[in-house]
Write a protein that holds these residues in place. Structure first.
Motif, PDB file in Angstrom:
ATOM      1  N   ASP A 421      27.925  13.958   1.117  1.00  0.00           N
ATOM      2  CA  ASP A 421      27.004  15.081   1.285  1.00  0.00           C
ATOM      3  C   ASP A 421      27.123  16.093   0.148  1.00  0.00           C
ATOM      4  O   ASP A 421      26.159  16.779  -0.190  1.00  0.00           O
ATOM      5  N   ILE A 422      28.311  16.207  -0.471  1.00  0.00           N
ATOM      6  CA  ILE A 422      28.550  17.175  -1.536  1.00  0.00           C
ATOM      7  C   ILE A 422      28.915  16.420  -2.812  1.00  0.00           C
ATOM      8  O   ILE A 422      29.751  15.508  -2.786  1.00  0.00           O
ATOM      9  N   THR A 423      28.292  16.783  -3.930  1.00  0.00           N
ATOM     10  CA  THR A 423      28.608  16.201  -5.231  1.00  0.00           C
ATOM     11  C   THR A 423      29.415  17.209  -6.028  1.00  0.00           C
ATOM     12  O   THR A 423      29.033  18.383  -6.130  1.00  0.00           O
ATOM     13  N   LEU A 424      30.526  16.752  -6.614  1.00  0.00           N
ATOM     14  CA  LEU A 424      31.379  17.609  -7.428  1.00  0.00           C
ATOM     15  C   LEU A 424      31.350  17.148  -8.877  1.00  0.00           C
ATOM     16  O   LEU A 424      31.479  15.959  -9.167  1.00  0.00           O
ATOM     17  N   LEU A 425      31.171  18.116  -9.792  1.00  0.00           N
ATOM     18  CA  LEU A 425      31.182  17.857 -11.223  1.00  0.00           C
ATOM     19  C   LEU A 425      32.173  18.801 -11.887  1.00  0.00           C
ATOM     20  O   LEU A 425      32.397  19.918 -11.413  1.00  0.00           O
ATOM     21  N   VAL A 426      32.746  18.355 -13.001  1.00  0.00           N
ATOM     22  CA  VAL A 426      33.685  19.177 -13.763  1.00  0.00           C
ATOM     23  C   VAL A 426      33.194  19.241 -15.205  1.00  0.00           C
ATOM     24  O   VAL A 426      32.720  18.235 -15.759  1.00  0.00           O
ATOM     25  N   ASN A 427      33.314  20.415 -15.802  1.00  0.00           N
ATOM     26  CA  ASN A 427      32.910  20.617 -17.186  1.00  0.00           C
ATOM     27  C   ASN A 427      34.023  21.359 -17.904  1.00  0.00           C
ATOM     28  O   ASN A 427      34.382  22.479 -17.526  1.00  0.00           O
ATOM     29  N   SER A 428      34.582  20.734 -18.946  1.00  0.00           N
ATOM     30  CA  SER A 428      35.661  21.347 -19.722  1.00  0.00           C
ATOM     31  C   SER A 428      35.266  21.592 -21.164  1.00  0.00           C
ATOM     32  O   SER A 428      36.125  21.827 -22.024  1.00  0.00           O
ATOM     33  N   SER A 429      33.960  21.530 -21.469  1.00  0.00           N
ATOM     34  CA  SER A 429      33.516  21.728 -22.847  1.00  0.00           C
ATOM     35  C   SER A 429      33.744  23.170 -23.271  1.00  0.00           C
ATOM     36  O   SER A 429      33.579  24.098 -22.476  1.00  0.00           O
ATOM     37  N   PRO A 430      34.122  23.403 -24.543  1.00  0.00           N
ATOM     38  CA  PRO A 430      34.392  24.780 -25.002  1.00  0.00           C
ATOM     39  C   PRO A 430      33.197  25.707 -24.863  1.00  0.00           C
ATOM     40  O   PRO A 430      33.345  26.879 -24.545  1.00  0.00           O
ATOM     41  N   SER A 431      31.978  25.189 -25.102  1.00  0.00           N
ATOM     42  CA  SER A 431      30.796  26.055 -25.010  1.00  0.00           C
ATOM     43  C   SER A 431      30.598  26.570 -23.597  1.00  0.00           C
ATOM     44  O   SER A 431      30.104  27.674 -23.392  1.00  0.00           O
ATOM     45  N   LYS A 432      31.003  25.772 -22.602  1.00  0.00           N
ATOM     46  CA  LYS A 432      30.844  26.200 -21.219  1.00  0.00           C
ATOM     47  C   LYS A 432      31.809  27.318 -20.868  1.00  0.00           C
ATOM     48  O   LYS A 432      31.530  28.174 -20.025  1.00  0.00           O
ATOM     49  N   MET A 433      32.972  27.342 -21.550  1.00  0.00           N
ATOM     50  CA  MET A 433      34.012  28.290 -21.187  1.00  0.00           C
ATOM     51  C   MET A 433      34.007  29.547 -22.047  1.00  0.00           C
ATOM     52  O   MET A 433      34.892  30.390 -21.907  1.00  0.00           O
ATOM     53  N   MET A 434      33.066  29.681 -22.955  1.00  0.00           N
ATOM     54  CA  MET A 434      33.047  30.872 -23.815  1.00  0.00           C
ATOM     55  C   MET A 434      32.916  32.138 -22.975  1.00  0.00           C
ATOM     56  O   MET A 434      32.016  32.263 -22.159  1.00  0.00           O
ATOM     57  N   GLY A 435      33.842  33.082 -23.188  1.00  0.00           N
ATOM     58  CA  GLY A 435      33.776  34.362 -22.494  1.00  0.00           C
ATOM     59  C   GLY A 435      34.511  34.407 -21.182  1.00  0.00           C
ATOM     60  O   GLY A 435      34.692  35.473 -20.607  1.00  0.00           O
ATOM     61  N   VAL A 436      34.972  33.235 -20.680  1.00  0.00           N
ATOM     62  CA  VAL A 436      35.683  33.252 -19.408  1.00  0.00           C
ATOM     63  C   VAL A 436      37.114  33.724 -19.636  1.00  0.00           C
ATOM     64  O   VAL A 436      37.757  33.373 -20.622  1.00  0.00           O
ATOM     65  N   ASN A 437      37.603  34.535 -18.720  1.00  0.00           N
ATOM     66  CA  ASN A 437      38.940  35.103 -18.838  1.00  0.00           C
ATOM     67  C   ASN A 437      39.982  34.014 -18.613  1.00  0.00           C
ATOM     68  O   ASN A 437      40.161  33.510 -17.510  1.00  0.00           O
ATOM     69  N   LEU A 438      40.671  33.603 -19.667  1.00  0.00           N
ATOM     70  CA  LEU A 438      41.653  32.540 -19.568  1.00  0.00           C
ATOM     71  C   LEU A 438      42.923  33.040 -18.901  1.00  0.00           C
ATOM     72  O   LEU A 438      43.356  34.165 -19.132  1.00  0.00           O
ATOM     73  N   SER A 449      41.221  25.975 -19.072  1.00  0.00           N
ATOM     74  CA  SER A 449      40.236  26.389 -18.079  1.00  0.00           C
ATOM     75  C   SER A 449      39.038  25.451 -18.086  1.00  0.00           C
ATOM     76  O   SER A 449      38.627  24.948 -19.126  1.00  0.00           O
ATOM     77  N   SER A 450      38.483  25.220 -16.899  1.00  0.00           N
ATOM     78  CA  SER A 450      37.315  24.352 -16.734  1.00  0.00           C
ATOM     79  C   SER A 450      36.392  24.983 -15.706  1.00  0.00           C
ATOM     80  O   SER A 450      36.715  26.003 -15.089  1.00  0.00           O
TER      81      SER A 450
END
Length: 836
Positions: A421-438, A449-450
């Motif tokens: 019923d639920i689909t889970l995806l993970v993204n660890s690309s650097p562009s996705k994490m720009m600006g996130v507080n590591l 971080s992902s």
């Protein structure tokens, strides 16, 4: 009083009450003008100070200065009104021209239909129509079975000219039978004249409108589809060539569109776009698919996308007298509905949906930009409209990326836990994490971080998307987990913030700060402040406020078949332009392309949940007739979370549980909001033993009359019992006959008294609302209620679900009997209650 009429015409003199003119020198007028621009309405002290500060005004009396400012304001008001009337006049003239052209087109179409009708009647009488007439079939199939086209430069020019002719025949001719978009009425305040196709291959929509931008600027904006088309993922110009005739250009494009739901693949297109200038000065941008070509460049199939077709479409932009442009838009596509589950095919077969998400989106974007040009004001939190528009684009794009989860964006799928019923995806690309507080580990920043996305889609029945979305927006506590909000906010850097205090409203403990909205009020953006929630910073739990940037659209109940979206993301408290945005939220798209508009009488206080049953529907008249069928919509949910890689398993488990709880909450809310007809076989069924609201209202009133000998309600005219009970001034609440009674129903006053909703009502037990004395009294009197059938209680104090004390003058409790005259529940009525 001093006469000011003459002074309104001449700024250098005013007429006093004694009939004498006071003439001003140019220097005096200049000095007064300077003050006027600073303060159009100076006080008496300010005028006296002006005379003292300006020696050239020393011979002017304060009364004369006052008259000058009155006259100056009068002239300013007249100028603004004249300018407004001129603008309205220009718009009405242009709209009249559009309507005349539309009338001429319809007359041609009527003549053509009359001719065809006569032709078919003659052939029917002769008995030859079945063997000789195949024109209709040839028209439908000719566009799909033509031989391969030559894609050399000369061949492309030929295709471009053919595309131009076919586009113009759709925009201003009778090549497509257009019908007015349901719910769209042309007028000076409307977005334009919008129509959808009837009986042609694929889906098509057309719009005509007036915009206050020059044709070249309009073409530039519309060609930049990524800037306004939220469903557009990429638009690559692969080749450009000049036609050599009038400065025209031919472009070869590759375009990808996001899928609107997790249950369907995206669409891509291989296009030719032709830009040219007509002899009458009109600018044309038209395009079509190039799937069946030879001797030229081609675009191979792309994984995760279905190749769809654009039939001749585009924009006809004509200069308008007095400035601005008259624009005709045609969108015509074949979206290959065979590639999606059958229940979703209406999404790809609905011309109405194409008109709303594509054609009208282009018009709104043009009008928004024209307003920004004419009124470049600063809006909420010091943001200009262009900056807010960019933020809304980022929110939408982030949500579409999460819903689609393409591998080339860095997404990879996690294994299922056995339930799909639920689909889970993970993204660890650097562009996705720009600006996130590591996060920090042993004093060093962790670079692991992902982002995890949990998404799902569900089918809804008999609940208008606008009503459901407005409930989700205004009652966030019904479905959201504040601890997860705090966790999401922990990934965003904290900073100082100054909150605007104006026009801040609250819903359920949240503070909503409006930022901006479109001209047609179809979309608005706001900041949600969740106060003192506490979140994690530097491995410590610290109190603080959570800020969510939220985009909301499609909440107009009266719009026909409109999709609705609620997209939000935690933001930095300083709200910087480069703040990371991890979009989450809901999208609800109706699957019934021809549904009627939602009832204008439907409200968000859950009263709509009570408008059920035959009596309730009759009371509503024809307003609810559009919901008599089994209407369906598809809801897509996507939530994103930033996390450290070593926490992936626990975050995945949390995300699954959270989204499943949201799905359960949405299903419960949908059931409460559904205006289903319980007499129909296709409608939702309540749990066993719970009557429909109309029946329960009748039982409550009949039992009150039986035990107390008087009428509970005074229904006037055709007003239903349920509606009268719902709006009764005293709080009426029903509780179950169990060892631990819980509330099962309350009218509006009852919900207000308990500070709850119909959805959350079932979580409140009877004993929770009474203090210790009330509990003792209730325990002693409850047997008497069951034996005697009723009980009148003296005034006292009870508690709301929020713990607030409530006083009431007196209360009545009685046993509610069903059709078999057995006890169904106990009903309480608290009279003249108020918060302490």
């Amino acid at each position: 009083m001093m006469a000011v009429s003459s002074g309104c015409k001449d700024g250098s003199k005013v007429v006093m009450d004694n009939g004498k003119y006071v003439r001003y020198t140019p220097e005096q007028v200049e000095a007064l003008e300077r003050v006027y621009h600073e303060c159009p309405k100076p006080t008496s002290l300010r005028r006296q100070q002006l005379i003292r500060d300006c020696p050239i005004l020393s011979n002017i009396e304060p009364k004369q200065i006052k008259v000058w400012f009155q006259n100056r304001r009068c002239r300013e008001k007249q100028r603004k009104e004249a300018s407004r009337l001129q603008a309205v006049n220009r718009k009405l003239t242009a709209m009249n021209k559009l309507l005349m052209e539309e009338n001429e087109r319809l007359q041609k179409q009527v003549s053509q239909l009359v001719y065809q009708n006569t032709f078919f009647r003659q052939h029917t009488q002769n008995g030859t129509v079945a063997t000789t007439d195949t024109s209709c079939e040839s028209v439908v199939t000719s566009g799909q079975q033509h031989p391969p086209r030559d894609a050399s430069p000369a061949g492309l020019l030929s295709i471009a000219e053919e595309t131009l002719a076919e586009f113009l025949s759709k925009a201003t001719g009778t090549a497509v039978e257009w019908v007015q978009m349901p719910g769209m009425k042309p007028g000076p305040d409307s977005i334009g004249i919008v129509a959808i196709s009837h009986g042609c291959p694929g889906v098509a929509a057309r719009a005509c409108a007036l915009v206050s931008l020059e044709p070249a600027r309009v073409a530039e904006i519309l060609k930049d589809r990524l800037s306004w088309y939220r469903d557009c993922r990429t638009l690559d110009v692969l080749n450009v060539m000049s036609t050599g005739n009038g400065g025209g250009t031919i472009e070869l494009l590759y375009m990808q569109l996001y899928a609107p739901t997790t249950l369907a693949p995206g669409r891509d297109f291989w296009l030719l776009r032709y830009t040219s200038l007509l002899e009458d000065g009109s600018l044309v941008v038209c395009e079509r698919s190039l799937n069946n070509t030879q001797n030229g460049p081609t675009m191979p199939p792309v994984q995760h996308f279905v190749r769809a077709d654009v039939l001749p479409s585009g924009y006809l932009i004509r200069p308008c007298e007095g400035g601005g442009s008259i624009i005709h838009i045609v969108d015509h596509m074949v979206l290959e509905p065979w590639s999606v589950p059958e229940v979703l095919r209406p999404l790809y077969e609905s011309s109405m949906l194409l008109a709303q998400r594509t054609t009208m989106a282009a018009l709104r974007h043009l009008r928004q930009i024209s307003q920004e040009v004419s009124q470049p004001s600063v809006t909420g939190w010091g943001r200009r409209p262009t900056a807010l528009r960019a933020l809304s684009q980022r929110l939408s794009k982030g949500f579409n990326e999460a819903v689609n989860g393409f591998t080339d964006d860095g997404w990879s799928m996690l294994e299922s836990d056995g339930i799909d019923d639920i689909t889970l995806l993970v993204n660890s690309s650097p562009s996705k994490m720009m600006g996130v507080n590591l996060g920090y580990n042993n004093g060093f920043p962790s670079m692991t971080s992902s982002v995890l996305c949990a998404k799902a889609s569900m089918l809804l029945q008999n609940v208008p998307p606008a009503i459901l979305l407005r409930f989700l927006r205004e009652h966030r506590s019904e479905w959201a987990d504040t601890s997860i909000d705090a966790y999401s906010a922990a990934a965003i850097k904290a900073g100082p913030c100054t909150l605007p205090g104006a026009r801040a409203g609250g819903f359920g403990g949240q503070v909503i700060l409006p930022l901006a909205q479109t001209i047609e009020h179809e979309e608005f953006m706001e900041v949600i402040k969740l106060e003192n929630m506490g979140y994690y910073r530097d491995d410590m739990t610290m109190p603080g406020d959570i800020f969510l940037l939220q985009l909301c659209s499609g909440v107009d109940e009266h719009a026909v078949g409109t999709s609705a979206e609620l997209i939000f993301a935690p933001i930095d408290a300083s709200f910087s332009d480069d703040a990371p945005i991890l979009s989450s939220g809901f999208r609800i798209i109706p699957l019934d392309s021809c549904t009627d508009a939602a009832s204008p009488n439907r409200t968000l206080d859950l009263a709509s949940a009570l408008e059920v049953g035959s009596a309730g529907n009759k009371a509503g008249g024809g307003a609810n007739s559009g919901h008599s069928g089994n209407t369906k919509s598809v809801m897509t949910i996507a939530f994103q979370f930033a996390f450290e890689v070593h926490l992936q398993d626990s975050i995945a488990t949390m995300a699954r549980q959270y989204v499943r709880s949201i799905v359960a909450s949405v299903q419960r809310v949908s059931l409460a909001l559904s205006p289903s007809h319980f007499g129909s076989q296709n409608a939702f069924q309540l749990p066993h033993g719970i009557p429909e609201a109309q029946t329960l209202a009748r039982w409550i009133c009949n039992s009150y009359r039986f035990y107390l000998g008087v009428e509970l309600l005074k229904c006037e005219g055709s007003e239903s019992i349920l509606k009268s009970l719902w709006h009764h001034s005293d709080a009426v609440l029903c509780c179950s006959l169990k060892a631990l009674p819980v509330f099962t129903f309350a009218n509006q006053a009852g919900l207000d008294m308990l500070e709850t909703t119909l959805v959350a009502l079932q979580d409140i037990t009877l004993e929770k609302i009474f203090d210790d004395n009330g509990k003792k009294s209730l325990c002693s009197e409850f047997p008497q209620i069951m034996q005697q059938g009723f009980m009148c209680m003296q005034g006292g104090i009870c508690l709301s679900s929020m713990g607030r004390a409530i006083t009431y003058e007196r209360a009545v409790a009685w046993k509610v009997l069903n059709e078999e005259e057995s006890a169904h529940c106990i009903c309480f009525m608290f009279i003249n209650w108020s918060f302490v």
